[in-house]
Design a protein around this motif. Sequence first.
Motif, PDB file in Angstrom:
ATOM      1  N   ALA A  30      -5.071  72.286  96.940  1.00 26.72           N
ATOM      2  CA  ALA A  30      -5.537  72.230  95.557  1.00 26.72           C
ATOM      3  C   ALA A  30      -5.319  70.838  94.995  1.00 26.72           C
ATOM      4  CB  ALA A  30      -4.799  73.257  94.707  1.00 26.72           C
ATOM      5  N   VAL A  32      -4.914  69.397  91.397  1.00 24.60           N
ATOM      6  CA  VAL A  32      -4.609  69.921  90.070  1.00 24.60           C
ATOM      7  C   VAL A  32      -4.460  68.768  89.088  1.00 24.60           C
ATOM      8  CG1 VAL A  32      -3.028  71.377  88.755  1.00 24.60           C
ATOM      9  CG2 VAL A  32      -3.360  71.808  91.186  1.00 24.60           C
ATOM     10  N   MET A  38      -8.553  72.534  88.044  1.00 21.77           N
ATOM     11  CA  MET A  38      -8.236  72.305  89.444  1.00 21.77           C
ATOM     12  C   MET A  38      -9.396  72.658  90.339  1.00 21.77           C
ATOM     13  SD  MET A  38      -5.626  75.476  90.097  1.00 21.77           S
ATOM     14  CE  MET A  38      -4.704  75.057  88.630  1.00 21.77           C
ATOM     15  N   GLU A  39      -9.355  72.065  91.503  1.00 21.72           N
ATOM     16  CA  GLU A  39     -10.291  72.389  92.570  1.00 21.72           C
ATOM     17  C   GLU A  39      -9.455  72.940  93.717  1.00 21.72           C
ATOM     18  OE1 GLU A  39     -12.739  69.453  95.134  1.00 21.72           O
ATOM     19  OE2 GLU A  39     -13.911  69.896  93.328  1.00 21.72           O
ATOM     20  N   ILE A  40      -9.814  74.135  94.159  1.00 22.25           N
ATOM     21  CA  ILE A  40      -9.071  74.810  95.221  1.00 22.25           C
ATOM     22  C   ILE A  40      -9.968  74.867  96.447  1.00 22.25           C
ATOM     23  CG2 ILE A  40      -7.932  76.961  95.902  1.00 22.25           C
ATOM     24  CD1 ILE A  40      -7.646  77.507  92.816  1.00 22.25           C
ATOM     25  N   THR A  55     -14.960  76.143  98.310  1.00 24.38           N
ATOM     26  CA  THR A  55     -14.320  75.391  97.230  1.00 24.38           C
ATOM     27  C   THR A  55     -14.516  76.144  95.924  1.00 24.38           C
ATOM     28  OG1 THR A  55     -14.733  73.297  98.338  1.00 24.38           O
ATOM     29  CG2 THR A  55     -14.289  73.189  95.994  1.00 24.38           C
TER      30      THR A  55
END
Length: 80
Positions: A30, A32, A38-40, A55
């Motif tokens: 991630a 954050v 956030m991008e996971i 994603t």
Amino acid sequence: MVWIIKTKHENDQGETVGLELESEDGWLDANVRWDGCMEIHLYLVTEEGRELSDTLHTCDLQGLIERLQSLDSVCRSFFF
């Protein structure tokens, strides 16, 4: 689950403004930001390696968790 801090981003005042995290098992990482967005990244982890699978971007992690828990509850009532 244990999270490993891969990179910590700070502003000029030394405040943390971003983190790059990875799960100990390599299944998730991630990026954050300070504002909660956030991008996971989800990975397929095999003996041969690690491949990006999907994603997800969110600015409401708690809301996402609640929705996923609700989804899990519905699925359990039908399939488990």
